[in-house]
Design an enzyme around this catalytic site. Structure first.
Site, PDB file in Angstrom:
ATOM      1  CG  HIS A  72       2.590  21.321  -5.086  1.00 43.56           C
ATOM      2  ND1 HIS A  72       2.198  21.209  -3.765  1.00 43.56           N
ATOM      3  CD2 HIS A  72       2.383  22.615  -5.420  1.00 43.56           C
ATOM      4  CE1 HIS A  72       1.763  22.382  -3.323  1.00 43.56           C
ATOM      5  NE2 HIS A  72       1.856  23.244  -4.317  1.00 43.56           N
ATOM      6  CE1 TYR A 200      -1.220  13.842   2.981  1.00 41.33           C
ATOM      7  CE2 TYR A 200       0.637  14.855   1.852  1.00 41.33           C
ATOM      8  CZ  TYR A 200      -0.662  14.394   1.844  1.00 41.33           C
ATOM      9  OH  TYR A 200      -1.404  14.499   0.694  1.00 41.33           O
ATOM     10  N   PRO A 292      -8.654  10.372   2.861  1.00 42.76           N
ATOM     11  CG  PRO A 292      -9.148  12.341   3.991  1.00 42.76           C
ATOM     12  CD  PRO A 292      -9.505  10.891   3.943  1.00 42.76           C
ATOM     13  CE  LYS A 296      -2.690   8.013  -4.762  1.00 45.40           C
ATOM     14  NZ  LYS A 296      -1.951   8.621  -5.876  1.00 45.40           N
ATOM     15  CE1 TYR A 384       0.322  12.620  -1.602  1.00 46.39           C
ATOM     16  CE2 TYR A 384       1.079  13.959  -3.445  1.00 46.39           C
ATOM     17  CZ  TYR A 384       0.374  13.838  -2.260  1.00 46.39           C
ATOM     18  OH  TYR A 384      -0.259  14.936  -1.739  1.00 46.39           O
TER      19      TYR A 384
END
Length: 389
Positions: A72, A200, A292, A296, A384
């Site tokens: 991704h 998200y 979550p 990580k 991220y």
């Protein structure tokens, strides 16, 4: 039994550490209280940073990940029916790999016999002994008999509830914890994802996440109160609420299907310091838990293992104790930065029972800022994909 490193726990941290040590010619044995079938049945996250994929490449256990995993280059933040794409590849030149933790664990277990990595399954009543000295030991019950493993070092990779951290006296450590007033209700279903990248979502009803395990298997989550039970959420109600919280374009592509697995996971941030006590070293969830939201948990375990394996290899191969002495401090520096990011993203994307109208407006202002600022997006992307080791 005698070995150089006794590893407690057969999750990704313990398995990766065992493989790295065996690859370097160091004796190691893994002690696991559950059955192999139970370990492989656990449904966990699946967004891998480069630190994790690099370890699998180094171990030559990455073929299935590269064949079946999904690279991704970006992910999305959604709010007020807007979709803001964070282009990680363009912003920081890095991708993540979507590959289920269960699959990664299976690959590591399957490769263990060829590398001479012994895993002792169904080891009950695991206990640690003499961890402050140079000859610690682990005892356990197997087939009704007590067994003993003597080692030079013990690696506690046995998770939040395991015995390793409990072997450190309270006076010798400190715990830092934040418990969040909600959980994630997750559903796993054999349906195509609604979007080719993760979403998200911040919604007035609460957080939602659209993710996947493969092109034909989706993983979705919604924020729910801790008082809710899985039984309160039949599949149809969950799908309805998910589609309400996702932006309209994504919701229109949600394919509904029966749940393969459905559960509610509480959220917490937790760090234990130090990550070393004598000859005992903690790694992964035994030392820290992250919500979550930032993906990580597994990746922090991998960075712990990277630091710890190099330190142990240097100690055994060159009698070099510098990295061993520095392990806890070095690992914790990265842990706390990841804790910060996971906490920050959780605060940004979720609704808290105590939120005021002011708090909500600040959330939207922050999301507006991220949407309009390349510098802000770069900061989010850098965190991220994983900060440098």
């Amino acid at each position: 039994m005698k070995t150089q490193v006794a590893i407690i726990g057969s999750g990704p941290a313990g398995l990766m550490l065992g493989h790295l040590l065996r690859q370097a010619g160091i004796d190691a044995v893994i002690i696991e209280r559950q059955t192999q079938e139970h370990v492989l049945s656990r449904i966990r996250a699946g967004v891998l940073e480069t630190v994790t994929t690099d370890i699998l490449d180094e171990l030559d256990i990455a073929a299935r990940m590269h064949a079946e995993g999904l690279p991704h280059a970006g992910f999305n933040l959604a709010y007020d029916e807007r979709l803001v794409r964070i282009d990680m590849r363009a912003l920081v030149g890095a991708d993540v790999m979507v590959y289920g933790q269960t699959e990664l664990t299976k690959d590591l277990i399957d490769a263990a016999p060829a590398r001479g990595l012994e895993i002792i399954w169904e080891a009950a009543d695991v206990a640690l002994h003499d961890v402050t000295g140079d000859a610690p030991a682990v005892t356990y019950i197997k087939d009704g008999m007590e067994k003993r493993v003597e080692a030079r070092f013990i690696a506690g990779c046995d998770g939040f509830h395991g015995p390793s951290r409990q072997a450190i006296p309270e006076s010798q450590g400190a715990s830092y914890e934040k418990v969040y007033p909600f959980g994630w209700l997750g559903i796993l279903s054999d349906v195509p994802p609604c979007n080719h990248e993760l979403i998200y979502a911040n919604h007035e009803h609460g957080f939602a996440l659209a993710s996947m395990r493969s092109p034909t298997r989706s993983r979705y989550y919604i924020q729910v109160p801790l008082t809710d039970k899985v039984e309160d959420w039949p599949d149809e109600r969950l799908w309805d609420e998910l589609c309400l919280r996702l932006p309209p374009e994504a919701a229109s592509h949600v394919t509904r299907g029966p749940a393969l697995e459905k559960s509610i996971a509480p959220l917490r941030s937790f760090v234990f310091e130090p990550m070393r006590y004598g000859s005992l070293f903690l790694a992964g969830d035994a030392a820290h838990i992250v919500p979550p939201t930032g993906a990580k948990g597994l990746n922090l375990a991998a960075s712990d293992v990277r630091y710890l394996s190099r330190a142990m290899i240097a100690w055994f191969k060159s009698n070099d104790s510098e990295a061993i002495e520095a392990y806890s401090q070095k690992a914790l520096a990265r842990v706390w930065k990841s804790e910060r990011f996971s906490w920050q993203l959780t605060m940004l994307m979720h609704r808290f029972p105590t939120d005021s109208a002011f708090d909500r407006r600040v959330q939207i202002a922050e999301l507006d800022y991220i949407a309009s600022s390349e510098a802000a997006q770069k900061t989010v992307a850098e965190n991220y994909v994983g900060l440098p080791l």
